[in-house]
Design an enzyme around this catalytic site. Structure first.
Site, PDB file in Angstrom:
ATOM      1  N   ARG A   1      11.745  -6.083   4.824  1.00 16.97           N
ATOM      2  CA  ARG A   1      11.592  -4.623   4.664  1.00 16.97           C
ATOM      3  C   ARG A   1      12.598  -3.889   5.562  1.00 16.97           C
ATOM      4  O   ARG A   1      12.837  -4.294   6.693  1.00 16.97           O
ATOM      5  CB  ARG A   1      10.184  -4.184   5.049  1.00 16.97           C
TER       6      ARG A   1
ATOM      7  N   LYS B   1       0.841  -1.211   0.000  1.00 13.43           N
ATOM      8  CA  LYS B   1       0.000   0.000   0.000  1.00 13.43           C
ATOM      9  C   LYS B   1       0.877   1.263   0.000  1.00 13.43           C
ATOM     10  O   LYS B   1       0.660   2.163  -0.807  1.00 13.43           O
ATOM     11  CB  LYS B   1      -0.919   0.023   1.249  1.00 13.43           C
TER      12      LYS B   1
ATOM     13  N   ARG C   1      -0.233  -8.963  13.377  1.00 14.61           N
ATOM     14  CA  ARG C   1      -0.813  -7.952  12.473  1.00 14.61           C
ATOM     15  C   ARG C   1      -1.655  -8.619  11.397  1.00 14.61           C
ATOM     16  O   ARG C   1      -2.717  -8.113  11.024  1.00 14.61           O
ATOM     17  CB  ARG C   1       0.301  -7.118  11.832  1.00 14.61           C
TER      18      ARG C   1
ATOM     19  N   ARG D   1      -9.671   1.020   8.853  1.00 13.41           N
ATOM     20  CA  ARG D   1      -9.248  -0.339   9.186  1.00 13.41           C
ATOM     21  C   ARG D   1     -10.275  -1.088  10.014  1.00 13.41           C
ATOM     22  O   ARG D   1     -10.043  -2.245  10.367  1.00 13.41           O
ATOM     23  CB  ARG D   1      -7.964  -0.268  10.017  1.00 13.41           C
TER      24      ARG D   1
ATOM     25  N   ARG E   1      11.570  -1.833  11.027  1.00 11.84           N
ATOM     26  CA  ARG E   1      10.458  -1.290  11.825  1.00 11.84           C
ATOM     27  C   ARG E   1      10.230  -2.166  13.043  1.00 11.84           C
ATOM     28  O   ARG E   1      10.324  -3.390  12.952  1.00 11.84           O
ATOM     29  CB  ARG E   1       9.176  -1.260  10.964  1.00 11.84           C
TER      30      ARG E   1
END
Ligand code: AP5
Length: 214
Positions: free
Chosen positions: A126, A13, A166, A87, A155
């Site tokens: 990532r 996204k 998540r 969300r 992160r």
């Protein structure tokens, strides 16, 4: 255009919204980025959000509502793409009410479809730039060589246990919004697998088809 980019953690996204901003001038509004900035600056909001984000849980609805609505107002209610909002069903209802009140309804909700095993591969590899927030992927989109490696970090919510949580939270609380938007004829599904440019080309195609539909 007024858009939502929708999909699970790691679907791309942020990557795709960033490209839409650069190439089509559609402002990216990422509630995740706004919350992380608040955490870095240790604001009241950041302190409240920290424990939820680090556990891979959703931040309470009422905390994100105000920042999303403010960001939309800052864009004069047009040419924005919401990345990570709404969300929950409550957030979706609030967004519909807010945009209806300003006579600026959404044009489309772009849903990026990516299988779970690929999501985990993307999130675990990532990396982000600690100062600019620029996102990289160690295999597909590595940081340029002139970037100081000490500034390339992971992160805090990209640890394996948090990634699993998540994804579970997404399935329980966010995935049902696909039917909410399908019922309103706003949902457009896009295959989110393949290269970043390939996915971007598919998004451009569906948005163009949508614009011509009027
Ligand atoms: P947020 O920052 O929104 O995280 P997320 O939704 O979990 O999404 P991600 O940023 O992890 O993934 P993405 O889909 O943007 O993928 P990306 O482009 O980075 O939210 C974080 C937290 O904030 C939430 O958990 C929650 O606590 C809180 N929060 C935020 N909004 C909230 C709300 N509305 N309500 C309540 N709480 C909220 O790509 C991932 C990786 O894959 C990158 O390394 C990228 O380079 C790579 N990649 C991208 N596309 C491709 C491709 N096509 N091929 C290969 N690699 C690719």
């Amino acid at each position: 255009m007024r858009l939502v980019i929708f999909g699970p953690p790691g679907a791309g996204k942020g990557t795709q919204a960033g490209l839409l901003e650069q190439r089509h001038g559609i402002a990216q509004i990422s509630t995740g980025d706004i919350l992380r900035e608040a955490m870095d600056q240790e604001t009241d909001l950041g302190q409240k959000a920290k424990s939820y984000i680090e556990a891979g849980e959703l931040v309470p609805d009422k905390l994100v509502r105000q920042l999303a609505e403010q960001a939309i107002a800052d864009e004069d209610y047009d040419d924005f793409m919401l990345d990570g909002y709404p969300r929950t069903e409550q957030q979706a209802e609030w967004l519909t009410e807010f945009l209806t009140a300003h006579e600026t309804p959404l044009d489309a909700v772009v849903s990026l479809e990516v299988p779970d095993d690929e999501l985990v591969r993307r999130l675990s590899r990532r990396r982000v730039h600690a100062e600019t927030g620029e996102t990289y992927h160690l295999d597909h989109d590595p940081p340029p060589e002139d970037v100081d490696p000490d500034l390339i970090v992971q992160r805090s919510d990209d640890q394996p246990e948090t990634i699993r949580n998540r994804l579970a939270v997404y399935r329980d609380e966010t995935a049902p919004l696909a039917s909410y938007y399908e019922d309103r004829s706003l949902l457009v599904s896009v295959d989110g697998t393949g290269g970043i440019e390939e996915v971007f080309g598919r998004i451009e195609e569906v948005l163009e088809a949508r614009a011509h539909r009027g």
